[in-house]
Design a protein around this motif. Structure first.
Motif, PDB file in Angstrom:
ATOM      1  N   ASP A 206       0.761  -1.278   0.248  1.00 49.19           N
ATOM      2  CA  ASP A 206      -0.154  -0.059   0.034  1.00 49.19           C
ATOM      3  C   ASP A 206       0.855   1.253  -0.083  1.00 49.19           C
ATOM      4  O   ASP A 206       0.452   2.233  -0.578  1.00 49.19           O
ATOM      5  CB  ASP A 206      -1.078   0.043   1.135  1.00 49.19           C
ATOM      6  N   GLU A 207       2.013   1.097   0.738  1.00 47.25           N
ATOM      7  CA  GLU A 207       2.800   2.531   0.737  1.00 47.25           C
ATOM      8  C   GLU A 207       3.515   2.559  -0.355  1.00 47.25           C
ATOM      9  O   GLU A 207       3.630   3.740  -0.851  1.00 47.25           O
ATOM     10  CB  GLU A 207       3.626   2.423   2.120  1.00 47.25           C
ATOM     11  N   ARG A 208       3.967   1.479  -0.965  1.00 45.13           N
ATOM     12  CA  ARG A 208       4.815   2.018  -2.372  1.00 45.13           C
ATOM     13  C   ARG A 208       3.619   2.146  -3.362  1.00 45.13           C
ATOM     14  O   ARG A 208       3.854   3.051  -4.430  1.00 45.13           O
ATOM     15  CB  ARG A 208       5.069   0.451  -2.654  1.00 45.13           C
ATOM     16  N   ASN A 209       2.544   1.716  -3.468  1.00 45.54           N
ATOM     17  CA  ASN A 209       1.147   2.086  -4.252  1.00 45.54           C
ATOM     18  C   ASN A 209       1.129   3.573  -3.955  1.00 45.54           C
ATOM     19  O   ASN A 209       0.976   4.410  -5.090  1.00 45.54           O
ATOM     20  CB  ASN A 209       0.001   1.410  -4.436  1.00 45.54           C
ATOM     21  N   ALA A 210       1.039   4.049  -2.825  1.00 43.78           N
ATOM     22  CA  ALA A 210       1.022   5.473  -2.623  1.00 43.78           C
ATOM     23  C   ALA A 210       2.017   6.380  -3.184  1.00 43.78           C
ATOM     24  O   ALA A 210       1.882   7.435  -3.539  1.00 43.78           O
ATOM     25  CB  ALA A 210       0.866   5.773  -1.151  1.00 43.78           C
ATOM     26  N   ARG A 211       3.243   5.717  -3.188  1.00 43.47           N
ATOM     27  CA  ARG A 211       4.365   6.266  -3.584  1.00 43.47           C
ATOM     28  C   ARG A 211       4.342   6.775  -4.992  1.00 43.47           C
ATOM     29  O   ARG A 211       4.521   7.671  -5.807  1.00 43.47           O
ATOM     30  CB  ARG A 211       5.589   5.837  -3.194  1.00 43.47           C
ATOM     31  N   ARG A 212       3.901   5.395  -5.631  1.00 46.35           N
ATOM     32  CA  ARG A 212       3.738   5.655  -7.381  1.00 46.35           C
ATOM     33  C   ARG A 212       2.532   6.754  -7.503  1.00 46.35           C
ATOM     34  O   ARG A 212       2.729   7.345  -8.673  1.00 46.35           O
ATOM     35  CB  ARG A 212       3.047   4.272  -7.769  1.00 46.35           C
ATOM     36  N   ARG A 213       1.501   6.793  -6.796  1.00 45.27           N
ATOM     37  CA  ARG A 213       0.472   7.759  -7.041  1.00 45.27           C
ATOM     38  C   ARG A 213       1.166   9.194  -6.660  1.00 45.27           C
ATOM     39  O   ARG A 213       1.092  10.315  -7.668  1.00 45.27           O
ATOM     40  CB  ARG A 213      -0.647   7.686  -6.376  1.00 45.27           C
ATOM     41  N   ALA A 214       1.922   9.425  -5.727  1.00 46.43           N
ATOM     42  CA  ALA A 214       2.644  10.827  -5.391  1.00 46.43           C
ATOM     43  C   ALA A 214       3.490  11.025  -6.649  1.00 46.43           C
ATOM     44  O   ALA A 214       3.558  12.171  -7.039  1.00 46.43           O
ATOM     45  CB  ALA A 214       3.551  10.569  -4.158  1.00 46.43           C
ATOM     46  N   ILE A 215       4.336  10.118  -7.132  1.00 47.88           N
ATOM     47  CA  ILE A 215       5.262  10.299  -8.438  1.00 47.88           C
ATOM     48  C   ILE A 215       4.325  10.751  -9.404  1.00 47.88           C
ATOM     49  O   ILE A 215       4.874  11.783 -10.198  1.00 47.88           O
ATOM     50  CB  ILE A 215       6.185   8.951  -8.791  1.00 47.88           C
ATOM     51  N   VAL A 216       3.161  10.175  -9.869  1.00 45.70           N
ATOM     52  CA  VAL A 216       2.507  10.526 -10.877  1.00 45.70           C
ATOM     53  C   VAL A 216       1.951  12.170 -10.603  1.00 45.70           C
ATOM     54  O   VAL A 216       1.986  12.971 -11.575  1.00 45.70           O
ATOM     55  CB  VAL A 216       1.306   9.617 -11.052  1.00 45.70           C
ATOM     56  N   GLU A 217       1.595  12.275  -9.392  1.00 47.31           N
ATOM     57  CA  GLU A 217       1.136  13.639  -9.296  1.00 47.31           C
ATOM     58  C   GLU A 217       2.016  14.572  -9.661  1.00 47.31           C
ATOM     59  O   GLU A 217       1.918  15.939 -10.113  1.00 47.31           O
ATOM     60  CB  GLU A 217       0.513  13.753  -7.484  1.00 47.31           C
ATOM     61  N   ARG A 218       3.476  14.434  -8.781  1.00 48.25           N
ATOM     62  CA  ARG A 218       4.514  15.396  -9.294  1.00 48.25           C
ATOM     63  C   ARG A 218       4.728  15.568 -10.696  1.00 48.25           C
ATOM     64  O   ARG A 218       4.949  16.862 -11.225  1.00 48.25           O
ATOM     65  CB  ARG A 218       5.656  14.567  -8.612  1.00 48.25           C
ATOM     66  N   TYR A 219       4.649  14.522 -11.475  1.00 47.25           N
ATOM     67  CA  TYR A 219       4.798  14.515 -12.760  1.00 47.25           C
ATOM     68  C   TYR A 219       3.785  15.500 -13.647  1.00 47.25           C
ATOM     69  O   TYR A 219       3.671  16.286 -14.452  1.00 47.25           O
ATOM     70  CB  TYR A 219       4.817  13.178 -13.678  1.00 47.25           C
ATOM     71  N   ARG A 220       2.385  15.219 -12.909  1.00 44.48           N
ATOM     72  CA  ARG A 220       1.255  15.840 -13.559  1.00 44.48           C
ATOM     73  C   ARG A 220       1.526  17.481 -13.377  1.00 44.48           C
ATOM     74  O   ARG A 220       1.185  18.280 -14.260  1.00 44.48           O
ATOM     75  CB  ARG A 220       0.050  15.650 -12.924  1.00 44.48           C
ATOM     76  N   LYS A 221       1.859  17.862 -12.168  1.00 45.45           N
ATOM     77  CA  LYS A 221       2.060  19.202 -12.057  1.00 45.45           C
ATOM     78  C   LYS A 221       3.096  19.715 -12.958  1.00 45.45           C
ATOM     79  O   LYS A 221       2.842  20.918 -13.559  1.00 45.45           O
ATOM     80  CB  LYS A 221       2.530  19.368 -10.421  1.00 45.45           C
ATOM     81  N   ALA A 222       4.165  19.123 -13.059  1.00 44.35           N
ATOM     82  CA  ALA A 222       5.342  19.634 -13.783  1.00 44.35           C
ATOM     83  C   ALA A 222       5.187  19.560 -15.304  1.00 44.35           C
ATOM     84  O   ALA A 222       5.687  20.296 -16.051  1.00 44.35           O
ATOM     85  CB  ALA A 222       6.612  18.656 -13.335  1.00 44.35           C
ATOM     86  N   LEU A 223       4.195  18.926 -15.599  1.00 46.11           N
ATOM     87  CA  LEU A 223       3.941  18.526 -17.106  1.00 46.11           C
ATOM     88  C   LEU A 223       2.711  19.241 -17.677  1.00 46.11           C
ATOM     89  O   LEU A 223       2.518  19.186 -18.698  1.00 46.11           O
ATOM     90  CB  LEU A 223       4.173  17.279 -17.758  1.00 46.11           C
ATOM     91  N   ALA A 224       1.911  19.728 -16.720  1.00 46.11           N
ATOM     92  CA  ALA A 224       0.648  20.078 -17.254  1.00 46.11           C
ATOM     93  C   ALA A 224       0.528  21.197 -18.138  1.00 46.11           C
ATOM     94  O   ALA A 224       1.585  21.995 -18.359  1.00 46.11           O
ATOM     95  CB  ALA A 224       0.073  20.618 -16.080  1.00 46.11           C
ATOM     96  N   ALA A 225      -0.472  21.185 -18.990  1.00 49.57           N
ATOM     97  CA  ALA A 225      -0.563  22.219 -20.237  1.00 49.57           C
ATOM     98  C   ALA A 225       0.613  22.187 -21.149  1.00 49.57           C
ATOM     99  O   ALA A 225       0.719  23.133 -21.897  1.00 49.57           O
ATOM    100  CB  ALA A 225      -0.833  23.443 -19.553  1.00 49.57           C
ATOM    101  N   HIS A 226       1.212  21.121 -21.284  1.00 52.07           N
ATOM    102  CA  HIS A 226       2.354  21.293 -22.473  1.00 52.07           C
ATOM    103  C   HIS A 226       1.576  20.708 -23.901  1.00 52.07           C
ATOM    104  O   HIS A 226       0.839  19.674 -23.745  1.00 52.07           O
ATOM    105  CB  HIS A 226       3.439  20.366 -22.214  1.00 52.07           C
ATOM    106  N   PRO A 227       1.498  21.692 -24.914  1.00 45.26           N
ATOM    107  CA  PRO A 227       0.515  21.686 -25.828  1.00 45.26           C
ATOM    108  C   PRO A 227       1.053  20.058 -26.679  1.00 45.26           C
ATOM    109  O   PRO A 227       0.084  19.505 -27.391  1.00 45.26           O
ATOM    110  CB  PRO A 227       0.766  22.764 -26.764  1.00 45.26           C
ATOM    111  N   ALA A 228       2.301  19.691 -26.700  1.00 39.88           N
ATOM    112  CA  ALA A 228       2.602  18.618 -27.420  1.00 39.88           C
ATOM    113  C   ALA A 228       2.434  17.135 -26.629  1.00 39.88           C
ATOM    114  O   ALA A 228       2.840  15.917 -27.302  1.00 39.88           O
ATOM    115  CB  ALA A 228       3.911  18.545 -27.919  1.00 39.88           C
ATOM    116  N   LEU A 229       1.887  17.334 -25.359  1.00 41.15           N
ATOM    117  CA  LEU A 229       1.794  16.036 -24.649  1.00 41.15           C
ATOM    118  C   LEU A 229       0.483  15.845 -24.029  1.00 41.15           C
ATOM    119  O   LEU A 229      -0.178  16.852 -23.626  1.00 41.15           O
ATOM    120  CB  LEU A 229       2.750  16.339 -23.574  1.00 41.15           C
ATOM    121  N   VAL A 230       0.114  14.691 -24.262  1.00 39.96           N
ATOM    122  CA  VAL A 230      -1.383  14.343 -23.457  1.00 39.96           C
ATOM    123  C   VAL A 230      -1.168  13.380 -22.072  1.00 39.96           C
ATOM    124  O   VAL A 230      -0.477  12.307 -22.304  1.00 39.96           O
ATOM    125  CB  VAL A 230      -2.177  13.564 -24.518  1.00 39.96           C
ATOM    126  N   LEU A 231      -1.379  13.927 -21.174  1.00 41.19           N
ATOM    127  CA  LEU A 231      -1.304  13.360 -19.692  1.00 41.19           C
ATOM    128  C   LEU A 231      -2.353  12.190 -19.587  1.00 41.19           C
ATOM    129  O   LEU A 231      -3.454  12.403 -20.208  1.00 41.19           O
ATOM    130  CB  LEU A 231      -1.070  14.106 -18.583  1.00 41.19           C
TER     131      LEU A 231
END
Ligand SMILES: *Cc1c(COP(=O)(O)O)cnc(C)c1O
Length: 368
Positions: free
Chosen positions: A247-272
């Protein structure tokens, strides 16, 4: 920086004492096949999932084959699944003797499109195998409703979704049977091959136990024709050490994805990736973005020390081995296969590494 796509060694080092003591216990016992560790892991994983039975097998492909055999599926029967998955989903179905019928996926989460099931069902259809791809649950609610209408069984391919849930129920506990893989890179990964089958049906569980061990009802009593596919004691002991951390490792996976989402949001050439479906808790087996500039992006990232992969570059229905079963076309599957890219996203990845990948990815796309 040099960022590998996955790193099993980091996982070992993070749990070294627990893993070393687990394998030491097995070596001390001198017992390697179908013993106390497999028994205990089966009980512990069943309890974690909230399902009556768990039966350990050799790998996830065998899990699918054995689950279908336990249902009595045989040559001439058809089983519906997706093409956008590891080819091993379909390989397990063919190994059971059945014919695969491929259906397309929905574009949001890349899982089976339930709207296409009706037209794929005929008098030979026996079962449906949805895949919880990339850790996101397939739309089992709708799939189960269609299956019930036609008297078909649903077998979940949960090889990428240990711990994911739908409306509060863990995947693998919802269909007639669930199939798991413990391949090292999976959310719950052994240090070798391993797999499991889950079910709430007592009679089916008994058949699965017989089939995985040569069809033996008791020692030297081969009541039915089986296979030889057993989870071994070493892998079971390692999985027992890892399960409390899932469960804690899955939660860490989700946190990594959230971090990517924030950093990559709204790039026109990328679909998240789309957010989780309502009622769904995804466990981010992979973080898959989409871009028309994939091959240029992939090589530019490689030059900066960032490993990426494509899951999966050639859909199963376009593989030479499945030429006979290929439908005319699966447009959503084929469109995805041309543009998807998996970024490093395992629990042991550090925040600064996620930031480095995101920064280099943005810079590269801006320059392309
Ligand atoms: C890994 C995987 C399998 C096969 O599991 P193995 O343990 O490698 O045989 C099947 N289906 C999916 C979706 C997978 O990711």
């Amino acid at each position: 920086m040099n960022i590998p796509f996955g790193d099993s060694r980091r996982q070992y080092l993070a749990m070294k004492d627990e893993i070393d003591s687990a394998v030491g216990r097995v070596f001390e016992s001198g017992w390697y096949i179908l013993g106390k560790e497999v028994d205990a892991f089966e009980r512990e994983f069943a309890a974690y999932l909230g399902v009556r039975h768990c039966i350990g097998v050799g790998n996830g492909t065998d899990a699918i084959e054995i689950a279908l055999r336990a249902l009595g599926i045989k040559s001439g029967d058809e089983v519906i699944t997706v093409s956008h998955t590891a080819a091993f989903t379909a390989i397990g179905i063919v190994a059971a003797g059945a014919t695969v019928r491929f259906v397309d996926i929905e574009p949001l989460h890349y899982t089976m499109d339930p709207a296409l099931l009706e037209s794929a069902i005929n008098e030979r259809t026996r079962a449906i195998v949805p895949v919880h791809l990339y850790g996101h649950p397939a739309d089992l609610t709708t799939i189960e409703r269609v299956a019930r209408t036609h008297g078909l069984d649903v077998i979940e391919d949960a090889a990428q979704a240990h711990g994911a849930s739908l409306a509060g129920r863990k995947v693998g506990s919802i269909g007639r049977l669930g199939c798991f893989s413990f391949y090292p890179s999976k959310n719950l990964g052994a240090f070798g091959d391993g797999g499991a089958i889950t079910t709430n049906d007592d009679a089916l569980a008994e058949r699965v136990r017989w089939i995985r061990n040569g069809g033996q009802a008791k020692r030297y009593d081969h009541a039915i024709l089986g296979v030889n596919s057993r989870l071994d004691e070493l892998q079971a002991a390692i999985l027992r050490a890892e399960l409390p951390h899932l469960d804690e490792r899955n939660a860490r996976r989700r946190a990594i994805v959230e971090r990517y989402r924030k950093a990559l949001a709204a790039h026109p050439a990328l679909v998240l990736p789309a957010p989780d479906a309502p009622d769904a808790y995804a466990v981010q087996h992979l973080f898959v973005v989409r871009t028309k500039l994939r091959s240029a992006l992939q090589s530019a990232l490689a030059l900066r020390g960032i490993a990426t992969q494509v899951h999966y570059p050639v859909p199963t229905h376009l593989q030479p081995a499945f030429a006979a079963e290929a439908p005319p076309s699966l447009p959503v599957t084929e469109g995805a296969a041309a543009e998807i890219l998996s970024l490093p996203a395992y629990p042991e990845l550090r925040d600064e590494e996620v930031d480095y990948v995101a920064t280099k990815l943005r810079e590269t796309l801006d320059a392309l």
